[in-house]
Design a protein around this motif. Structure first.
Motif, PDB file in Angstrom:
ATOM      1  N   ALA A 308       9.962   1.092   8.354  1.00  0.00           N
ATOM      2  CA  ALA A 308      10.006   0.155   7.236  1.00  0.00           C
ATOM      3  C   ALA A 308      10.851   0.713   6.094  1.00  0.00           C
ATOM      4  O   ALA A 308      10.725   1.879   5.727  1.00  0.00           O
ATOM      5  CB  ALA A 308       8.596  -0.127   6.744  1.00  0.00           C
ATOM      6  N   PRO A 309      11.730  -0.113   5.521  1.00  0.00           N
ATOM      7  CA  PRO A 309      12.580   0.362   4.429  1.00  0.00           C
ATOM      8  C   PRO A 309      11.943   0.114   3.064  1.00  0.00           C
ATOM      9  O   PRO A 309      11.154  -0.814   2.882  1.00  0.00           O
ATOM     10  CB  PRO A 309      13.840  -0.491   4.584  1.00  0.00           C
ATOM     11  N   ASP A 310      12.320   0.941   2.108  1.00  0.00           N
ATOM     12  CA  ASP A 310      11.992   0.686   0.702  1.00  0.00           C
ATOM     13  C   ASP A 310      13.086  -0.147   0.048  1.00  0.00           C
ATOM     14  O   ASP A 310      12.812  -0.962  -0.843  1.00  0.00           O
ATOM     15  CB  ASP A 310      11.846   2.009  -0.049  1.00  0.00           C
ATOM     16  N   LEU A 311      14.329   0.100   0.474  1.00  0.00           N
ATOM     17  CA  LEU A 311      15.500  -0.539  -0.118  1.00  0.00           C
ATOM     18  C   LEU A 311      16.389  -1.075   0.998  1.00  0.00           C
ATOM     19  O   LEU A 311      16.538  -0.423   2.042  1.00  0.00           O
ATOM     20  CB  LEU A 311      16.305   0.458  -0.963  1.00  0.00           C
ATOM     21  N   CYS A 312      16.971  -2.243   0.778  1.00  0.00           N
ATOM     22  CA  CYS A 312      17.850  -2.828   1.791  1.00  0.00           C
ATOM     23  C   CYS A 312      19.085  -3.410   1.115  1.00  0.00           C
ATOM     24  O   CYS A 312      18.974  -4.345   0.308  1.00  0.00           O
ATOM     25  CB  CYS A 312      17.115  -3.916   2.572  1.00  0.00           C
ATOM     26  N   SER A 333       6.788  -5.858   2.753  1.00  0.00           N
ATOM     27  CA  SER A 333       6.885  -7.023   1.865  1.00  0.00           C
ATOM     28  C   SER A 333       7.301  -6.642   0.450  1.00  0.00           C
ATOM     29  O   SER A 333       7.617  -7.508  -0.358  1.00  0.00           O
ATOM     30  CB  SER A 333       5.539  -7.755   1.826  1.00  0.00           C
ATOM     31  N   ASN A 334       7.302  -5.338   0.143  1.00  0.00           N
ATOM     32  CA  ASN A 334       7.749  -4.877  -1.175  1.00  0.00           C
ATOM     33  C   ASN A 334       9.197  -4.398  -1.184  1.00  0.00           C
ATOM     34  O   ASN A 334       9.636  -3.826  -2.184  1.00  0.00           O
ATOM     35  CB  ASN A 334       6.852  -3.738  -1.668  1.00  0.00           C
ATOM     36  N   CYS A 335       9.899  -4.577  -0.094  1.00  0.00           N
ATOM     37  CA  CYS A 335      11.272  -4.080  -0.027  1.00  0.00           C
ATOM     38  C   CYS A 335      12.136  -4.720  -1.109  1.00  0.00           C
ATOM     39  O   CYS A 335      12.042  -5.913  -1.394  1.00  0.00           O
ATOM     40  CB  CYS A 335      11.880  -4.357   1.345  1.00  0.00           C
ATOM     41  N   HIS A 336      12.997  -3.909  -1.701  1.00  0.00           N
ATOM     42  CA  HIS A 336      13.934  -4.365  -2.723  1.00  0.00           C
ATOM     43  C   HIS A 336      15.290  -4.621  -2.059  1.00  0.00           C
ATOM     44  O   HIS A 336      15.869  -3.720  -1.458  1.00  0.00           O
ATOM     45  CB  HIS A 336      14.059  -3.303  -3.814  1.00  0.00           C
ATOM     46  N   PHE A 337      15.779  -5.861  -2.173  1.00  0.00           N
ATOM     47  CA  PHE A 337      17.051  -6.260  -1.568  1.00  0.00           C
ATOM     48  C   PHE A 337      18.162  -6.282  -2.614  1.00  0.00           C
ATOM     49  O   PHE A 337      17.941  -6.704  -3.756  1.00  0.00           O
ATOM     50  CB  PHE A 337      16.957  -7.661  -0.961  1.00  0.00           C
ATOM     51  N   VAL A 338      19.345  -5.874  -2.200  1.00  0.00           N
ATOM     52  CA  VAL A 338      20.565  -6.145  -2.956  1.00  0.00           C
ATOM     53  C   VAL A 338      21.600  -6.659  -1.964  1.00  0.00           C
ATOM     54  O   VAL A 338      21.815  -6.053  -0.904  1.00  0.00           O
ATOM     55  CB  VAL A 338      21.087  -4.909  -3.698  1.00  0.00           C
ATOM     56  N   ILE A 339      22.206  -7.805  -2.292  1.00  0.00           N
ATOM     57  CA  ILE A 339      23.157  -8.478  -1.397  1.00  0.00           C
ATOM     58  C   ILE A 339      24.446  -8.715  -2.175  1.00  0.00           C
ATOM     59  O   ILE A 339      24.400  -9.122  -3.343  1.00  0.00           O
ATOM     60  CB  ILE A 339      22.590  -9.824  -0.902  1.00  0.00           C
ATOM     61  N   THR A 340      25.578  -8.471  -1.541  1.00  0.00           N
ATOM     62  CA  THR A 340      26.856  -8.797  -2.174  1.00  0.00           C
ATOM     63  C   THR A 340      27.490  -9.988  -1.465  1.00  0.00           C
ATOM     64  O   THR A 340      27.338 -10.162  -0.258  1.00  0.00           O
ATOM     65  CB  THR A 340      27.827  -7.600  -2.133  1.00  0.00           C
ATOM     66  N   ALA A 341      28.189 -10.803  -2.242  1.00  0.00           N
ATOM     67  CA  ALA A 341      28.855 -11.991  -1.699  1.00  0.00           C
ATOM     68  C   ALA A 341      30.132 -12.252  -2.479  1.00  0.00           C
ATOM     69  O   ALA A 341      30.196 -12.015  -3.685  1.00  0.00           O
ATOM     70  CB  ALA A 341      27.928 -13.209  -1.774  1.00  0.00           C
ATOM     71  N   ILE A 342      31.134 -12.729  -1.763  1.00  0.00           N
ATOM     72  CA  ILE A 342      32.395 -13.104  -2.407  1.00  0.00           C
ATOM     73  C   ILE A 342      32.420 -14.604  -2.696  1.00  0.00           C
ATOM     74  O   ILE A 342      32.812 -15.031  -3.781  1.00  0.00           O
ATOM     75  CB  ILE A 342      33.595 -12.718  -1.514  1.00  0.00           C
ATOM     76  N   LYS A 343      31.933 -15.411  -1.749  1.00  0.00           N
ATOM     77  CA  LYS A 343      32.031 -16.865  -1.870  1.00  0.00           C
ATOM     78  C   LYS A 343      30.812 -17.449  -2.572  1.00  0.00           C
ATOM     79  O   LYS A 343      29.694 -16.935  -2.454  1.00  0.00           O
ATOM     80  CB  LYS A 343      32.192 -17.497  -0.485  1.00  0.00           C
ATOM     81  N   LEU A 359      10.553 -13.879  -3.904  1.00  0.00           N
ATOM     82  CA  LEU A 359      11.100 -12.724  -4.598  1.00  0.00           C
ATOM     83  C   LEU A 359      11.712 -13.141  -5.931  1.00  0.00           C
ATOM     84  O   LEU A 359      12.295 -14.226  -6.048  1.00  0.00           O
ATOM     85  CB  LEU A 359      12.158 -12.010  -3.746  1.00  0.00           C
ATOM     86  N   ASP A 360      11.578 -12.275  -6.919  1.00  0.00           N
ATOM     87  CA  ASP A 360      12.231 -12.501  -8.202  1.00  0.00           C
ATOM     88  C   ASP A 360      13.698 -12.120  -8.093  1.00  0.00           C
ATOM     89  O   ASP A 360      14.046 -11.124  -7.458  1.00  0.00           O
ATOM     90  CB  ASP A 360      11.561 -11.676  -9.301  1.00  0.00           C
ATOM     91  N   PHE A 386      29.755 -11.269  -6.331  1.00  0.00           N
ATOM     92  CA  PHE A 386      28.394 -11.572  -6.760  1.00  0.00           C
ATOM     93  C   PHE A 386      27.454 -10.483  -6.219  1.00  0.00           C
ATOM     94  O   PHE A 386      27.533 -10.105  -5.043  1.00  0.00           O
ATOM     95  CB  PHE A 386      27.937 -12.932  -6.220  1.00  0.00           C
ATOM     96  N   ILE A 387      26.574 -10.003  -7.060  1.00  0.00           N
ATOM     97  CA  ILE A 387      25.548  -9.032  -6.668  1.00  0.00           C
ATOM     98  C   ILE A 387      24.188  -9.669  -6.918  1.00  0.00           C
ATOM     99  O   ILE A 387      23.821  -9.948  -8.059  1.00  0.00           O
ATOM    100  CB  ILE A 387      25.674  -7.716  -7.448  1.00  0.00           C
ATOM    101  N   ILE A 388      23.487  -9.936  -5.832  1.00  0.00           N
ATOM    102  CA  ILE A 388      22.194 -10.618  -5.910  1.00  0.00           C
ATOM    103  C   ILE A 388      21.096  -9.616  -5.594  1.00  0.00           C
ATOM    104  O   ILE A 388      21.136  -8.922  -4.564  1.00  0.00           O
ATOM    105  CB  ILE A 388      22.120 -11.794  -4.914  1.00  0.00           C
ATOM    106  N   SER A 389      20.123  -9.515  -6.473  1.00  0.00           N
ATOM    107  CA  SER A 389      19.010  -8.587  -6.286  1.00  0.00           C
ATOM    108  C   SER A 389      17.722  -9.381  -6.163  1.00  0.00           C
ATOM    109  O   SER A 389      17.494 -10.334  -6.919  1.00  0.00           O
ATOM    110  CB  SER A 389      18.924  -7.630  -7.481  1.00  0.00           C
ATOM    111  N   GLY A 390      16.892  -9.023  -5.196  1.00  0.00           N
ATOM    112  CA  GLY A 390      15.618  -9.700  -5.001  1.00  0.00           C
ATOM    113  C   GLY A 390      14.504  -8.719  -4.751  1.00  0.00           C
ATOM    114  O   GLY A 390      14.612  -7.839  -3.890  1.00  0.00           O
ATOM    115  N   LYS A 391      13.411  -8.851  -5.516  1.00  0.00           N
ATOM    116  CA  LYS A 391      12.280  -7.951  -5.368  1.00  0.00           C
ATOM    117  C   LYS A 391      11.006  -8.662  -5.773  1.00  0.00           C
ATOM    118  O   LYS A 391      10.971  -9.373  -6.778  1.00  0.00           O
ATOM    119  CB  LYS A 391      12.467  -6.695  -6.228  1.00  0.00           C
ATOM    120  N   TYR A 392       9.971  -8.468  -4.965  1.00  0.00           N
ATOM    121  CA  TYR A 392       8.677  -9.049  -5.293  1.00  0.00           C
ATOM    122  C   TYR A 392       8.035  -8.207  -6.392  1.00  0.00           C
ATOM    123  O   TYR A 392       7.980  -6.985  -6.298  1.00  0.00           O
ATOM    124  CB  TYR A 392       7.773  -9.082  -4.059  1.00  0.00           C
ATOM    125  N   GLN A 393       7.548  -8.838  -7.434  1.00  0.00           N
ATOM    126  CA  GLN A 393       7.015  -8.118  -8.594  1.00  0.00           C
ATOM    127  C   GLN A 393       5.490  -8.020  -8.599  1.00  0.00           C
ATOM    128  O   GLN A 393       4.922  -7.486  -9.537  1.00  0.00           O
ATOM    129  CB  GLN A 393       7.476  -8.803  -9.890  1.00  0.00           C
TER     130      GLN A 393
END
Length: 399
Positions: A308-312, A333-343, A359-360, A386-393
């Motif tokens: 299980a990851p802490d960060l993805c 379920s507490n994993c913190h996501f960061v996603i990059t997108a161009i479009k 996720l917030d 675009f840098i999108i961050s999602g994490k359950y608080q």
């Protein structure tokens, strides 16, 4: 309640403390490994056992009133005493008698102080010796019939010429202390009771975000550029023991920076393109990292057997973004996501997917222009990202 005394015997009977000797002399049952109990077999009742359940059974069956468990070295330094204490402290009164550890003994033999040395055990456990050596001026390592393997890993990571002091059979008649290079150690057979003292004058313990692009081995695979990478790492906010995924690792630039930050953790670099895995592995070697595992395959299927990851970080999803996020959340379920997108549509899809899972969100668009040419007066623009961050608080626990 019966009292179990756990005695650290140091390097052998010659270094046994007076307190330890007194506890052993008054014992009516001495337990430990075969080598440890051998000196007492003619004078005491002894049993070859060292696991908690076997120790408890032995005490109950023999009705011992002053049992002793003897362990090598010190009870507080990578000792079996820890596990026994944790498992039996509710059933027995535990008394710990310290001894001279292999670290203390070896440092004294070398006439070296202890306050600057980093300790690590590579005996029967998975530990990251490569990053310890990269980050520390002096490393003391416990080994277990794996010195050649450890040395080979260090040589592959560029540490072959470092000096290593090898101590074998410390405290025994066959004790030997030798100085050699790590490369020479690779071809040596050492006894199971071997410790290493590795010195690295050029150690580097920096954690670097936004490493210049030119420091990476490049190919035809896209790479997350330095300005974006720095913001991605800031958004992830990694810590030393974190477990991380880099999904769509490309050249491995984010993998490298995560590995530098999570030097006591683990980074899994996932990609289904062979060249990407190859480039990532080259960069792992170039940055002398020992805490990265490359995974060749398409996510989410490639994630199935990973811890299980802490960060993805997701830099490329091959159209499987929702399935990847669900697979990761099923692990933690507490994993913190960061996603990059161009479009724009990719950004919107990422935000909607994260938000629909509760996720917030945080959204940043970054655009940079960097100086080019001999005097850096010509600005060359990078694509906006675009840098999108999602994490359950909330209070959901890691599964």
């Amino acid at each position: 309640m019966t009292t179990l005394t756990i005695v650290g015997t140091g390097m052998g009977m010659a270094t046994l403390t007076k307190e330890g000797e007194a506890a052993i002399n008054k014992s009516d049952l001495i337990m430990g490994g075969g080598r440890m109990i051998a000196p007492y077999e003619t004078s005491h009742r002894t049993l070859n056992c060292f696991r908690a359940e076997d120790i408890l059974q032995a005490i109950n069956e023999t009705k011992a009133t002053s049992p002793v468990l003897i362990v090598s070295g010190d009870v507080g330094f990578y000792s079996a005493a820890r596990q026994v204490t944790e498992q039996l402290s509710d059933l027995l009164e535990i008394v710990l008698v310290p001894g001279i550890s292999s670290l203390t003994y070896f440092a004294a033999r070398l006439k070296k102080p202890l306050h600057d040395v980093y300790t690590i055990s590579c005996h029967g456990r998975e530990k990251n010796l490569i990053d310890a050596v990269r980050r520390q001026p002096q490393v003391f390592a416990l080994t277990g019939q794996n010195t050649a393997e450890l040395a080979a890993q260090l040589v592959l990571s560029g540490f072959g010429e470092l000096k290593v002091i090898v101590g074998s059979d410390l405290g025994l008649a066959t004790e030997k202390i030798e100085t050699m290079s790590v490369r020479e150690l690779k071809d040596r057979e050492c006894p199971s009771l071997t410790v290493l003292w590795i010195e690295n004058e050029d150690y580097c313990d920096r954690v670097r975000f936004g490493i210049p692009d030119q420091e990476f081995v490049r190919g035809d695979i896209p790479m997350t550029k330095a300005p974006v990478r720095a913001q991605v790492l800031a958004a992830l906010s990694p810590w030393p023991t974190a477990v991380c995924y880099d999904v769509g690792c490309g050249t491995g630039s984010v993998t490298v920076e995560l590995a530098l930050a999570c030097y006591e953790g683990k980074v899994y670099a996932i990609d289904d393109v062979a060249e990407a895995i190859n480039l990532t592995e080259q960069n792992i070697l170039n940055f002398q990292l020992g805490n990265v595992v490359t995974v060749s395959g398409t996510a989410p299927q490639a994630l199935e057997n990973l811890p299980a990851p802490d960060l993805c970080f997701i830099g490329g999803s091959k159209g499987n973004l929702s399935a990847i996020i669900d697979a990761v959340l099923a692990k933690n379920s507490n994993c913190h996501f960061v996603i990059t997108a161009i479009k724009l549509d990719s950004c919107t899809r990422a935000m909607e997917t994260l938000e629909s899972r509760g996720l917030d969100l945080a959204l940043t668009q970054t655009w940079s222009a960097r100086g080019s040419g001999p005097r850096a007066r010509m600005l060359v623009a990078d694509n906006p990202i675009f840098i999108i961050s999602g994490k359950y608080q909330g209070e959901r626990s890691r599964e």
